[in-house]
Motif scaffolding. Structure first.
Motif, PDB file in Angstrom:
ATOM      1  N   CYS A  38       0.951  -1.009   0.067  1.00 54.17           N
ATOM      2  CA  CYS A  38      -0.038   0.018   0.015  1.00 54.17           C
ATOM      3  C   CYS A  38       0.769   1.114  -0.030  1.00 54.17           C
ATOM      4  O   CYS A  38       1.913   1.075   0.464  1.00 54.17           O
ATOM      5  N   THR A  39       0.265   2.286  -0.437  1.00 53.76           N
ATOM      6  CA  THR A  39       0.887   3.669  -0.411  1.00 53.76           C
ATOM      7  C   THR A  39       0.925   4.286   1.109  1.00 53.76           C
ATOM      8  O   THR A  39       0.179   3.607   1.890  1.00 53.76           O
ATOM      9  N   GLU A  40       1.718   5.245   1.369  1.00 49.34           N
ATOM     10  CA  GLU A  40       1.792   5.744   2.731  1.00 49.34           C
ATOM     11  C   GLU A  40       0.290   6.402   3.069  1.00 49.34           C
ATOM     12  O   GLU A  40      -0.122   5.958   4.147  1.00 49.34           O
ATOM     13  N   ALA A  41      -0.351   6.851   2.195  1.00 51.11           N
ATOM     14  CA  ALA A  41      -1.800   7.567   2.372  1.00 51.11           C
ATOM     15  C   ALA A  41      -2.758   6.438   2.699  1.00 51.11           C
ATOM     16  O   ALA A  41      -3.456   6.349   3.631  1.00 51.11           O
ATOM     17  N   GLU A  42      -2.605   5.400   2.012  1.00 55.24           N
ATOM     18  CA  GLU A  42      -3.598   4.169   2.201  1.00 55.24           C
ATOM     19  C   GLU A  42      -3.143   3.506   3.402  1.00 55.24           C
ATOM     20  O   GLU A  42      -4.203   2.805   4.108  1.00 55.24           O
ATOM     21  N   CYS A  43      -1.894   3.484   3.982  1.00 59.51           N
ATOM     22  CA  CYS A  43      -1.707   3.132   5.458  1.00 59.51           C
ATOM     23  C   CYS A  43      -2.023   4.009   6.359  1.00 59.51           C
ATOM     24  O   CYS A  43      -1.902   3.503   7.423  1.00 59.51           O
ATOM     25  N   GLY A  44      -2.599   5.089   5.932  1.00 60.83           N
ATOM     26  CA  GLY A  44      -2.972   6.219   7.111  1.00 60.83           C
ATOM     27  C   GLY A  44      -1.995   7.308   7.417  1.00 60.83           C
ATOM     28  O   GLY A  44      -2.462   8.059   8.346  1.00 60.83           O
ATOM     29  N   LEU A  45      -1.043   7.554   6.550  1.00 59.80           N
ATOM     30  CA  LEU A  45       0.005   8.586   7.102  1.00 59.80           C
ATOM     31  C   LEU A  45      -0.287   9.774   6.219  1.00 59.80           C
ATOM     32  O   LEU A  45      -0.439   9.596   4.860  1.00 59.80           O
ATOM     33  N   ASP A  46      -0.677  10.962   6.679  1.00 63.31           N
ATOM     34  CA  ASP A  46      -0.979  12.049   5.899  1.00 63.31           C
ATOM     35  C   ASP A  46       0.370  12.934   5.421  1.00 63.31           C
ATOM     36  O   ASP A  46       0.715  13.512   6.617  1.00 63.31           O
ATOM     37  N   LEU A  47       0.641  12.668   4.392  1.00 60.20           N
ATOM     38  CA  LEU A  47       2.292  13.435   3.991  1.00 60.20           C
ATOM     39  C   LEU A  47       2.273  14.871   3.962  1.00 60.20           C
ATOM     40  O   LEU A  47       3.054  15.478   4.156  1.00 60.20           O
ATOM     41  N   ARG A  48       1.139  15.343   4.033  1.00 60.34           N
ATOM     42  CA  ARG A  48       0.891  16.663   4.054  1.00 60.34           C
ATOM     43  C   ARG A  48       0.974  17.425   5.310  1.00 60.34           C
ATOM     44  O   ARG A  48       0.801  18.708   5.361  1.00 60.34           O
ATOM     45  N   ARG A  49       0.919  16.720   6.549  1.00 63.89           N
ATOM     46  CA  ARG A  49       0.869  17.194   7.894  1.00 63.89           C
ATOM     47  C   ARG A  49       2.431  16.659   8.655  1.00 63.89           C
ATOM     48  O   ARG A  49       2.217  16.568   9.866  1.00 63.89           O
ATOM     49  N   LEU A  50       3.416  16.341   7.882  1.00 65.33           N
ATOM     50  CA  LEU A  50       4.784  16.155   8.469  1.00 65.33           C
ATOM     51  C   LEU A  50       5.217  17.444   9.407  1.00 65.33           C
ATOM     52  O   LEU A  50       4.963  18.436   8.930  1.00 65.33           O
ATOM     53  N   PRO A  51       5.658  17.093  10.392  1.00 66.56           N
ATOM     54  CA  PRO A  51       6.347  18.256  11.149  1.00 66.56           C
ATOM     55  C   PRO A  51       7.488  19.053  10.498  1.00 66.56           C
ATOM     56  O   PRO A  51       8.153  18.527   9.605  1.00 66.56           O
ATOM     57  N   THR A  52       7.636  20.136  10.925  1.00 63.68           N
ATOM     58  CA  THR A  52       8.751  20.791  10.449  1.00 63.68           C
ATOM     59  C   THR A  52       9.894  21.209  11.572  1.00 63.68           C
ATOM     60  O   THR A  52       9.436  21.411  12.773  1.00 63.68           O
TER      61      THR A  52
END
Length: 101
Positions: A38-52
């Motif tokens: 699966c992709t990261e999004a399909e596995c539940g991780l929102d790549l748009r909300r990573l910490p900075t």
């Protein structure tokens, strides 16, 4: 095959104390996703909300910087974490100066 603890893997990403630790945690999460197909999004991780991790930034940082699928996912004062969607390795850390940012 061992059960994947998605909550723990996601927590390592979301709570990474530095850009380099984020990169490590994201690589582990991505590998677990590849292992189950699966992709990261399909596995539940929102790549748009990573910490900075600091550094001045003008405007939205989650943007493609070229037409070849490269997206900035996070940054600190001197480096950026890039998502090279169509390349391997997918996630890389590069100096901001590489893109004049």
């Amino acid at each position: 095959m061992a059960q994947i603890d998605w909550e723990t893997l996601a927590g390592r990403v979301e709570n990474a104390p530095s850009l380099l630790r984020l990169w490590d945690a994201l690589e582990d999460y991505a590998q677990a996703c590849r292992d189950v197909g699966c992709t990261e999004a399909e596995c539940g991780l929102d790549l748009r909300r990573l910490p900075t991790y600091g550094g001045e930034w003008t405007g939205e940082y989650l943007f493609p910087i070229r037409d070849d699928g490269i997206t900035i996912r996070s940054h600190d004062e001197t480096h950026m974490l890039l998502d090279r969607e169509r390349a391997e390795p997918r996630y890389v850390v590069v100096p901001r100066s590489a893109y004049n940012l």
